[in-house]
Structure formats: structure tokens, C-alpha cells
Design an enzyme around this catalytic site. Sequence first.
Site, PDB file in Angstrom:
ATOM      1  CB  CYS A   1      -2.115   3.475   9.617  1.00  0.00           C
ATOM      2  SG  CYS A   1      -3.512   3.963  10.650  1.00  0.00           S
TER       3      CYS A   1
ATOM      4  NE  ARG B   1      -3.781   0.159   2.327  1.00  0.00           N
ATOM      5  CZ  ARG B   1      -4.539   0.538   3.349  1.00  0.00           C
ATOM      6  NH1 ARG B   1      -4.531  -0.168   4.473  1.00  0.00           N
ATOM      7  NH2 ARG B   1      -5.289   1.617   3.262  1.00  0.00           N
TER       8      ARG B   1
END
Length: 277
Positions: free
Chosen positions: A231, A172
Site C-alpha cells: 500500500c 493513486r
Amino acid sequence: MDPIISAAELAAELTGPRPPLLLDIRWQLGGPHGRGAYEQGHLPGAVFVDLDAELASPPGAGGRHPLPDLAAFGAAMRRAGLSAGTPVVVYDGGIGWAAARAWWLLRWTGHEEVRVLDGGLPAWRGPLSTEEPAPPPGDFTPVPGAMPLLDADGAAQHARSGLLLDARAGERYRGETEPIDPVAGHIPGAVSAPTTENAGPDGRFLPADALAERFRALGASEDAKEIGVYCGSGVSAAHEVLALEIAGFRGALYAGSWSEWVRDPSRGVATGPDPAP
């Protein structure tokens, strides 16, 4: 106070003179809802806390898990029986992210005596209960500011002149995939630091010296750089802030994280394995 507690230590404290309040924060991104697992069995006396409803505000401009309204958060903690001076142990299903979110919120709002059960429920070797407790209301009043908090501008500044850690999975970060948010990649200047590498296969944190070595290799320094963490939505990043604390560092949480960052198309996006200033 050590921010984590082992299952054996918790078992001893529960029979001691100051047994901690237990909060069950079982949660999984995308479901199923944690209450079902709680009703099937939880630590005796533990109160269920709903991460989505009580530890976050509804999704919106602040990301997928914005910080909760303080009045609502305080009311939820009082319903759970929390008072000033009450020791607290939070736990989840084992990965530690949800418990760390509760730990960070309590610390941020001024409650110091809070620890995470290392390894979560799977580490517990004692009996479980299906009885839901009804504790007397507590008197906890949240006062924010006891832990460092970043907004988008602060995160960008840390990426430029300090250290900004991206706690998501490496793919990611690199922008190879993005299963949740509408844009793939990372904040320019951020360093990839998957939170999964802070724990062993049993979900328990690595020893403090091993965590410190890991964070130093990523650029952390006890007396130089300010450290920020983000995050996807501010949940797993809390776990990384907890790991930093175990290692002897203080990390600032970017609560909105990537899900807030990408809502403004003027904010930069980088891809690939490097921080890319």
C-alpha cells in the site's frame, strides 16, 4: 483460528473462562492522535497502543511506517499485559487498517491467538469505559517469521512471476494523484486491488466466499501464484492480507510499500489502469 470476531462473539467471550486481552489501536493518518478518542471511551479493560510509536519505527529509508524494532515492540506488548497463550482482540475506530497492522505484527512475531473486531468500535453495542487499566506485565517475546514478509526485491519478483496487489485507492495506483508520497504511480506489474473493496459500508468484511471470488478475479489461486500486497506505508496492506486470510489465501506483506519503493529512483514506476510489466 478465525482471524476476525464479531461484537456479539466478543461480548460472550469477555464473560467466559478465557477473556481476551483487548488492544485499542485507534489511529488516523495525519491525526488526530488516537489516545484522545481512547480517553473519551473505550472497551472496558482495553489498553491503548500507539501505532506510530509502538507498531512502527520512525520514518526513514524503510518508508513511512517501517516495522518496529522487535525489542521495543515486545516491550510495548508486555506493558499491555500480553503473555504467551493469551488470546488477544484488537480493534480500531472502524476502518480496520490499524487493527490489522497490530494483528499482522502479532501473527508475524509468533502470537497465533489474535483476532480483529469486525467493524471496529462502531460495531460494539456494550458499555464503554474511561478508566485506563494497569495490567500486570506479560511475558511475550516476539519471534519473527511466522507470516511471509517481502522486501522491495521480493515485491518486484511477485509482480513479475506471481501476483502483487496494490491496496491503495485506484486513483493513486493509476498515478492520477499522490497526496502523501513524492512519486505517483504503482510498482510495474502490480494489480490494483483497493482494500476498501474488502468491506461493506459498515466496515465489516465481506463474507469469505465473496472475498475469495474477488481475489480469484484479480488473479489469485489456491495452488499457483504467490500473492504479495503493498500500500502506501504497510498499514492498509495488512488489512488486505487479513482479507486474503479470511478468503483462504496467504498473502505476503511488503512492509515498506510504496513509500519505501520510491526512495530508490532506479526502481520502476508505472502509471495508468494496467499493471504495465
